[in-house]
Design a protein around this motif. Structure first.
Motif, mmCIF file in Angstrom:
data_model
loop_
_atom_site.group_PDB
_atom_site.id
_atom_site.type_symbol
_atom_site.label_atom_id
_atom_site.label_comp_id
_atom_site.label_asym_id
_atom_site.label_seq_id
_atom_site.Cartn_x
_atom_site.Cartn_y
_atom_site.Cartn_z
ATOM 1 N N THR A 41 0.901 -1.289 0.040
ATOM 2 C CA THR A 41 -0.014 0.164 0.167
ATOM 3 C C THR A 41 0.795 1.223 -0.094
ATOM 4 O OG1 THR A 41 -0.153 0.120 2.447
ATOM 5 C CG2 THR A 41 -1.740 -1.287 1.481
ATOM 6 N N VAL A 42 0.243 2.474 -0.158
ATOM 7 C CA VAL A 42 1.039 3.598 -0.230
ATOM 8 C C VAL A 42 1.717 3.955 0.987
ATOM 9 C CG1 VAL A 42 0.810 6.087 -0.219
ATOM 10 C CG2 VAL A 42 -0.358 4.679 -1.646
ATOM 11 N N GLU A 43 0.898 3.435 2.188
ATOM 12 C CA GLU A 43 1.603 3.695 3.451
ATOM 13 C C GLU A 43 2.871 2.757 3.794
ATOM 14 O OE1 GLU A 43 -1.915 3.242 3.528
ATOM 15 O OE2 GLU A 43 -1.976 5.407 3.337
ATOM 16 N N GLN A 44 2.667 1.373 3.365
ATOM 17 C CA GLN A 44 3.947 0.337 3.269
ATOM 18 C C GLN A 44 4.995 0.831 2.439
ATOM 19 O OE1 GLN A 44 1.187 -2.814 2.214
ATOM 20 N NE2 GLN A 44 1.382 -3.710 4.320
ATOM 21 N N THR A 45 4.688 1.636 1.609
ATOM 22 C CA THR A 45 5.761 2.090 0.689
ATOM 23 C C THR A 45 6.649 3.100 1.131
ATOM 24 O OG1 THR A 45 4.547 1.578 -1.491
ATOM 25 C CG2 THR A 45 6.374 3.130 -1.600
ATOM 26 N N VAL A 46 5.923 4.010 2.084
ATOM 27 C CA VAL A 46 6.626 5.011 2.890
ATOM 28 C C VAL A 46 7.450 4.387 3.854
ATOM 29 C CG1 VAL A 46 6.300 7.231 4.077
ATOM 30 C CG2 VAL A 46 4.849 6.688 2.041
ATOM 31 N N ASP A 47 6.752 3.338 4.516
ATOM 32 C CA ASP A 47 7.366 2.837 5.756
ATOM 33 C C ASP A 47 8.773 2.084 5.306
ATOM 34 O OD1 ASP A 47 5.600 3.481 7.427
ATOM 35 O OD2 ASP A 47 4.247 1.640 7.451
ATOM 36 N N LEU A 48 8.691 1.554 3.878
ATOM 37 C CA LEU A 48 9.866 0.877 3.421
ATOM 38 C C LEU A 48 11.041 1.705 3.033
ATOM 39 C CD1 LEU A 48 11.165 -1.948 2.431
ATOM 40 C CD2 LEU A 48 10.306 -0.939 -0.017
ATOM 41 N N LEU A 49 10.493 2.903 2.777
ATOM 42 C CA LEU A 49 11.341 4.075 2.455
ATOM 43 C C LEU A 49 12.234 4.469 3.771
ATOM 44 C CD1 LEU A 49 12.873 6.307 0.881
ATOM 45 C CD2 LEU A 49 10.846 7.614 1.615
ATOM 46 N N ALA A 50 11.477 4.545 4.734
ATOM 47 C CA ALA A 50 11.778 5.012 6.112
ATOM 48 C C ALA A 50 12.946 3.901 6.664
ATOM 49 C CB ALA A 50 10.674 5.208 7.081
ATOM 50 N N VAL A 160 5.642 13.088 1.718
ATOM 51 C CA VAL A 160 5.216 11.961 1.347
ATOM 52 C C VAL A 160 3.597 11.980 1.669
ATOM 53 C CG1 VAL A 160 6.941 10.711 2.608
ATOM 54 C CG2 VAL A 160 5.108 11.356 4.152
ATOM 55 N N PRO A 161 3.004 11.098 0.515
ATOM 56 C CA PRO A 161 3.423 10.186 -0.334
ATOM 57 C C PRO A 161 3.816 10.434 -1.482
ATOM 58 C CG PRO A 161 1.184 9.726 -0.202
ATOM 59 C CD PRO A 161 1.427 11.000 0.691
ATOM 60 N N GLU A 162 3.555 11.931 -1.773
ATOM 61 C CA GLU A 162 3.441 12.453 -3.331
ATOM 62 C C GLU A 162 5.018 12.225 -4.078
ATOM 63 O OE1 GLU A 162 2.173 13.931 -0.530
ATOM 64 O OE2 GLU A 162 2.497 16.066 -1.049
ATOM 65 N N LEU A 211 10.425 13.047 6.535
ATOM 66 C CA LEU A 211 9.145 12.644 5.665
ATOM 67 C C LEU A 211 8.031 13.481 6.412
ATOM 68 C CD1 LEU A 211 9.918 8.833 5.962
ATOM 69 C CD2 LEU A 211 10.802 10.713 4.111
ATOM 70 N N VAL A 212 7.232 14.424 5.526
ATOM 71 C CA VAL A 212 6.526 15.412 5.957
ATOM 72 C C VAL A 212 5.171 15.039 5.095
ATOM 73 C CG1 VAL A 212 7.476 17.193 4.426
ATOM 74 C CG2 VAL A 212 5.684 17.527 6.287
ATOM 75 N N THR A 213 4.101 14.722 5.868
ATOM 76 C CA THR A 213 2.891 14.587 5.318
ATOM 77 C C THR A 213 1.829 15.823 5.304
ATOM 78 O OG1 THR A 213 2.011 13.986 7.354
ATOM 79 C CG2 THR A 213 2.641 12.150 5.797
ATOM 80 N N GLY A 214 1.359 16.094 4.225
ATOM 81 C CA GLY A 214 0.337 17.231 4.101
ATOM 82 C C GLY A 214 0.722 18.501 3.738
ATOM 83 N N GLU A 215 2.111 18.398 3.172
ATOM 84 C CA GLU A 215 2.944 19.618 2.697
ATOM 85 C C GLU A 215 2.356 19.791 1.250
ATOM 86 O OE1 GLU A 215 5.322 22.870 2.880
ATOM 87 O OE2 GLU A 215 4.490 21.716 4.545
ATOM 88 N N PRO A 216 1.939 20.792 1.046
ATOM 89 C CA PRO A 216 1.383 21.283 -0.502
ATOM 90 C C PRO A 216 2.731 21.088 -1.290
ATOM 91 C CG PRO A 216 1.075 23.164 0.806
ATOM 92 C CD PRO A 216 1.416 22.074 1.751
ATOM 93 N N ALA A 217 2.624 20.629 -2.421
ATOM 94 C CA ALA A 217 3.755 20.854 -3.536
ATOM 95 C C ALA A 217 4.180 22.070 -3.885
ATOM 96 C CB ALA A 217 3.227 20.138 -4.936
ATOM 97 N N GLY A 218 5.175 22.524 -3.725
ATOM 98 C CA GLY A 218 5.742 23.799 -4.246
ATOM 99 C C GLY A 218 5.243 25.033 -3.517
ATOM 100 N N GLY A 219 4.667 24.513 -2.250
ATOM 101 C CA GLY A 219 4.241 25.586 -1.343
ATOM 102 C C GLY A 219 5.413 26.705 -0.750
ATOM 103 N N ARG A 220 4.652 27.801 -0.676
ATOM 104 C CA ARG A 220 5.681 28.762 -0.366
ATOM 105 C C ARG A 220 5.298 29.417 1.148
ATOM 106 N NH1 ARG A 220 9.139 29.589 -5.126
ATOM 107 N NH2 ARG A 220 9.176 27.105 -5.079
#
Lengths: 220, 492
Positions: A41-50, A160-162, A211-220
């Motif tokens: 799953t997406v969460e498992q992929t992030v866990d594997l990265l960590a 993450v996860p983007e 690994l940060v969640t909920g951060e908008p892409a390209g956010g200023r």
């Protein structure tokens, strides 16, 4: 005859036995290997990265978007660097709570100038879960290649996860070969002395990945 | 430290000396077994390994079979991205080009990323002759350079050195090359790495010219790829104003996507890692990021001659992972120096005699530096059938035949040493087909056994110098059989 003609002429004569192959290259190589290894799953992929980042001795932190400025301030304070290198396009609020003096990398700065800076904070282009790799492509939030190289302490923020892909094939698809790319898997390391792994030879000796969640892409 | 060692003895003699060195054998046994076990685990993580291996083989084979087309495509792409491409037919020409490029910058020192191609052509020596000092920046290469030594392994060039020896070399030599080793340097790996970091950082930060090789070149995009661990590669590829890359023409892959195969198989095969710590890719030059000038020197130096050999050309698939060294029972005992080439081990035994020809004693002996056990083929991530090429090259050494040297078709004569071998085989064939003569000879040999020398005379000395001669029995087997009724009457 130029050396170019000489070498190309030798190549052509050497290949006199090769029968013309009219198949396009796309069909000449079987690509039946896997796009990724295992079902996750997406969460498992992030866990594997960590897990794989930590396995190669990067220090891994996880937080939500709102906690990022506090976390980065704490990491820089722990390190005790007086100055921190900041790429021009790094979202300003990421370091809103940090104390060290922010230094931008100007083309005119010498490598010696950068060597006096203790820490650097960057974003990344993509992160690969199966190998524990982050890839920088010189975008405005990552800066020139040298800034993540010369300081001894590199903090890299991954959305993450983007920004996470499972595998090497997935990463190459997302990357632009025209840009200079730096793939980083753990801190600088060597095993040249009796095969004992030592962290930190010439690159940064400490790599921290947030690994940060909920951060908008390209956010200023 | 040149790539070609003039007067290098044949492999059996060089190996004989290496075998007498217990430290070397201990280091090699530890290193090769450690890497072997780790590699097997890293490979086992990928259930599609066999398919990746097949794809890697096919990509490289296809590229080699259309090498002219891909070379032209690469040249065009690199030029379009702001780089300059140079072509070098041999080592001298490559050295002249690089020396000229460095001179044009007005600099008298360069920093180098570990590169087998520049070792092969003896670039450091050529630069030195032109008054330019070349600093090796890979930790192991630094150890080798400071020690006035030669690399002995593709991946771990200083594998033959213990930490105590390394400490001594650093303490003694660093001062002559730049920043001296810190006082009170111990022999812990961390301390030694720190000394190297301080010594080399001084050079990285002031360097104006960097020299590298490359692991891959992408024809489609003009991208070069360097994989490494320490960051010295990144330093040399990023900080200098001028970057010169010397790369063998066989290092091309057609497309960007092809890297997905090799970036999975190379790190796992070589260092047994999922991914090496650093991989850098660059395409020509980029405004204000990295070197302002980029030169690519495309090196032939025997590669087209190798390409002309239908069986031997597969050696050009090699991606320099060194897995074959670590599984080879011969390399594990003899070490890399015995191969007399920058390419040691099984791959060196087929690559060197093809790149350099089989004219010298060492090159004629290299195809014999193998037990043909096949482990190197099993482990090769691009499936080079090294035993097949070894046998093919042995045939060429013994019988001669057509080959290509420097682009010209030639007919090779059988190597000199092997005339005696063929004479011995003819004599053996005669004796074995004449039973009375064989029996007489065996009896004579038994009766005179106390008089036999420990080594063979004349041309046989080359064989017996590195082997113990089997003792001649007191009585021929057939006489013993007849006398004892097949052993039934024996000892009663």
């Amino acid at each position: 005859m130029s050396s170019r003609d000489r070498v190309l002429g030798r190549v052509r004569r050497a290949l006199a036995d090769v029968t013309p192959d009219e198949r396009p290259y796309a069909e000449a190589v079987p690509r039946d290997y896997l796009r990724e290894h295992g079902d996750r799953t997406v969460e498992q992929t992030v866990d594997l990265l960590a897990a794989n980042l930590a396995d190669y001795r990067a220090l891994v932190h996880r937080c939500a978007s709102a906690e990022l400025p506090g976390l980065l301030a704490r990491l820089l304070a722990q390190r005790g660097s007086a100055e921190v290198l900041v790429p021009a396009g790094l979202p300003a609020q990421w370091l809103a709570a940090a104390d060290p003096v922010r230094v931008h990398d100007r083309a005119a700065d010498t490598a010696h100038r950068l060597d006096r800076v203790g820490s650097v904070v960057t974003g990344c282009a993509v992160a690969i879960a199966e190998t524990g790799t982050i890839v920088l492509d010189g975008s405005p939030d990552q800066g020139r290649r040298r800034i993540s190289l010369v300081p001894d302490h590199h903090v890299c923020v991954v959305r993450v996860p983007e920004q996470v892909v499972s595998s090497v094939p997935g990463a190459l698809e997302r990357l632009d070969p025209a840009r200079p790319l730096t793939w980083i898997s753990g801190p600088s390391a060597t095993s040249d002395i009796e095969l004992d792994r030592v962290e930190g030879v010439h690159g940064p000796r400490t790599l921290e990945v947030v690994l940060v969640t909920g951060e908008p892409a390209g956010g200023r | 430290m040149s790539g070609t060692f003039v007067g290098m003895p044949a492999f059996p003699e060089a190996a004989h000396d290496a075998l007498a060195d217990p430290t070397l054998r201990g280091n090699l046994r530890h290193a090769t077994r450690t890497i072997r076990a780790k590699r097997a685990r890293a490979v086992a993580e990928l259930p599609d390994w066999a398919r990746l291996r097949a794809a890697g083989r096919r990509i490289k084979d296809h590229t080699l079979r259309h090498l002219d087309r891909y070379l032209e495509q690469l040249e065009e792409a690199v030029t379009a991205a702001g780089g300059t491409v140079h072509w070098a037919a041999d080592a001298d020409e490559a050295n002249r080009i690089v020396t000229g490029l460095v001179r044009a910058t007005g600099e008298s020192e360069v920093v180098k990323v570990k590169s087998m191609a520049t070792q092969e052509i003896g670039l450091n020596e050529a630069l030195e002759a032109a008054g330019i000092r070349a600093y090796e920046t890979d930790l192991a290469e630094l150890i080798v350079q400071l020690g006035g030594d030669r690399p002995s392994h593709i991946l771990v060039p200083a594998i033959h050195r213990n930490r105590g020896e390394i400490r001594e070399i650093f303490a003694r030599e660093m001062g002559d090359w730049g920043r001296p080793a810190p006082a009170g340097l111990t022999d812990t790996p961390a301390d030694l790495a720190e000394a190297a970091r301080l010594h080399l950082r001084e050079k990285f930060l002031r360097a104006k010219v960097g020299i590298s090789g490359a692991n891959f070149m992408v024809a489609e995009t003009g991208t070069l790829v360097v994989v490494e661990s320490e960051g010295n590669g990144r330093m040399c590829l990023t900080l200098p104003e001028t970057l010169i890359s010397v790369v063998g023409i066989e290092k091309i892959v057609p497309t960007w996507r092809d890297l997905e195969v090799f970036l999975q198989t190379l790190p796992r095969s070589s260092t047994a890692e999922r991914m090496n710590p650093y991989t850098s890719t660059w395409t020509g030059t980029t405004d204000e990021d990295g070197p302002a000038a980029f030169h690519l020197v495309l090196l032939d130096n025997g590669r087209t001659d190798t390409l002309a050999d239908e069986i031997g050309r597969q050696a050009l698939r090699c991606i320099r992972c060194s897995a074959c060294l670590n599984v080879c029972p011969v390399y594990e005992r003899a070490g890399g120096h015995a191969y007399g080439s920058v390419y040691p081990g099984p791959i060196g035994a087929i690559l060197s005699p093809q790149l350099r020809g089989t004219g010298s004693e060492i090159d004629a002996s290299l195809p014999y530096a193998s037990s043909l056990c096949g482990a190197c083929y099993e482990v090769c991530p691009v499936a080079i059938d090294i035993p097949e090429v070894l046998v093919h090259l042995r045939e060429r050494v013994v019988q001669g035949g057509p080959a290509v040297r420097e682009g010209n078709r030639v007919v090779l004569k059988p190597a000199k040493r092997h005339a005696a071998e063929r004479a011995a085989m003819r004599a053996a064939r005669w004796a074995l087909t004449h039973p009375a003569a064989l029996r007489g000879g065996q009896r004579l040999a038994s009766r005179t056994r106390r008089l036999h020398p420990r080594t063979l005379p004349g041309p046989g000395r080359a064989w017996s110098a590195t082997r113990d001669l089997p003792p001649v029995p007191a009585e021929p087997f057939r006489d013993w059989w007849q006398r004892t009724n097949g052993g039934r009457d024996d000892g009663k």
